[in-house]
Design a protein around this motif. Sequence first.
Motif, short mmCIF file in Angstrom:
data_model
loop_
_atom_site.label_atom_id
_atom_site.label_comp_id
_atom_site.label_asym_id
_atom_site.label_seq_id
_atom_site.Cartn_x
_atom_site.Cartn_y
_atom_site.Cartn_z
N VAL A 14 15.24 71.41 -26.83
CA VAL A 14 15.74 72.22 -27.65
C VAL A 14 17.35 72.19 -28.01
N VAL A 15 17.94 72.03 -26.47
CA VAL A 15 19.09 71.65 -26.72
C VAL A 15 20.00 69.84 -27.33
N SER A 16 18.71 68.98 -26.95
CA SER A 16 18.79 67.35 -27.42
C SER A 16 18.58 67.46 -28.96
N LYS A 17 17.98 68.76 -29.33
CA LYS A 17 17.72 68.56 -31.15
C LYS A 17 17.59 69.04 -31.96
N GLU A 18 18.38 70.79 -30.47
CA GLU A 18 17.56 71.58 -32.59
C GLU A 18 19.01 72.95 -32.50
#
Length: 444
Positions: A58-62
């Motif tokens: 969620v945090v690293s790519k969305e």
Amino acid sequence: MNKPRGTQDILPSEVHKWHHVESTFRDVCRRFGYKEIRTPLFEYTNLFKRGVGETTDVVSKEMYTVFNSREYTNYIAKRELMDAPPLDVMKDFMNDKNGMTLKPEGTAPVARSFVENKMYADSQPTKMYYVTACSRHERPQAGRLRQFHQFGVEIFSAYGASADAESIAVADTFMRELGLTNIELNINSVGCPECRPKYHEILKSFLSSKLDKLCETCQERYEKNPLRILDCKNPSCQAELVEAPVMLDHLCDDCEDHFGKLKTYLEAMGVEYVIDPKIVRGLDYYTKTAFEFISGEIGAQSTVCGGGRYNKLVAEIGGPETPGVGFGMGIERLIMTLEANGIEFPAPATPDLFIVAMGEEALAPAVGLTQKLRLKGISADTDHMGRSMKAQMKFADKMNATHTVVLGSNEIDQGKAQIKNMESGEQTEVSITDIDSIVAIIKG
RNA sequence: GCGGUUGUAGUCAAGUGGUUAAGACACAGGAUUGUGGCUCCUGCAUUCGUGGGUUCGAAUCCCAUCAGCCGCCCCA
């Protein structure tokens, strides 16, 4: 022009479904003693990096991360003055200056508000619910949108498993009240910072001999997040995992006790559950309890509701050491499940009275009467299309108006008109200036 | 980020290289000059997601692009 990918308009013909689930949710929350909290659309990016976890998908790519271009420009200018090496300026800027991120989930913002508003200083626990839009940049598919909506509840400050059980009961009660019965609650414990690292080692030593038989992604997960290997959907991986140790068998005494009590309280509340030792949540903040409500009818995205305990979250974002537990529920997925189960929504409201205005001369009296009735709480409407009487009657029928009245020169001259009940066809004569008796007839 | 699949009116669609692009529903109007639902009549795509190309000729074939849907990953 078209809407951005993965977004959805909730149309007037659909919105009654939303009103129904929202009002039901609010009412259940009221009975459970939760108060609504509304947090901003966006937060400083660091809130999610720290709260949700920098390594999560969620945090690293969305995330939808934006920043103020003037601040950015100033920042670059300052760096140049300082003669600092501007290697990856954009990234640097966003770390340093935070940037802003459209919230991808509801819990971290609520925790932030709990801390910022010093709610921990009030009588505890703090019980809150929210209804909000969330944004995640993913590939859309059945039950997954880039902007979606969540219901959720959070309880802060309660260490005991009765709080876990209560938050589960909120979701369970809510879905039952909507008429949903074939939805399964799965529960698990993902341990705590005491026992999880030890379990990781046990799991890794179990897997080390089988590593070459696992799929590529699982081999990558071995170092990064071995827990995730457990719920790999690849059948050959699953075959290797039948004997795998599960977290549940390696809980520390405290977690073991907590999980046992959770089961006791759920049983005391009559909430049915299934233990699924393979539930692994993708958000870093979960400790101890993790749970999911699963529906088999909405495609591959079967989790309608997911939640658990997060005892480290509040401290992680800079507040006092405070435990928390809660869930998030996908409203789109919930409505899809209700529809798949053929559950009926209450019919949308229809007009009480349609006033047929015959000719332009009748329009002013019609508009006037419409307004007087509206002020009395009646849903009244009249023609805006310059239609013939017959066409207006058809329109009133199509709108499902319960009553009609024709206003023409005769009625206006005589001050009397016939109110027609559209279901029975029965007509009643009224004085068009006697608003109260018109209201009385309409209310039947 | 990767893979599959579809794209003809508001909706569901027929059409698969040859003059004016079926049909149904919906929508709008009408069928004795003041009363809805049923029935009947009439109207409603110079154009087939968009842009190129092939051809005497393209909705039909090719390329690109966009969008929708579905799956992987992950999550609600």
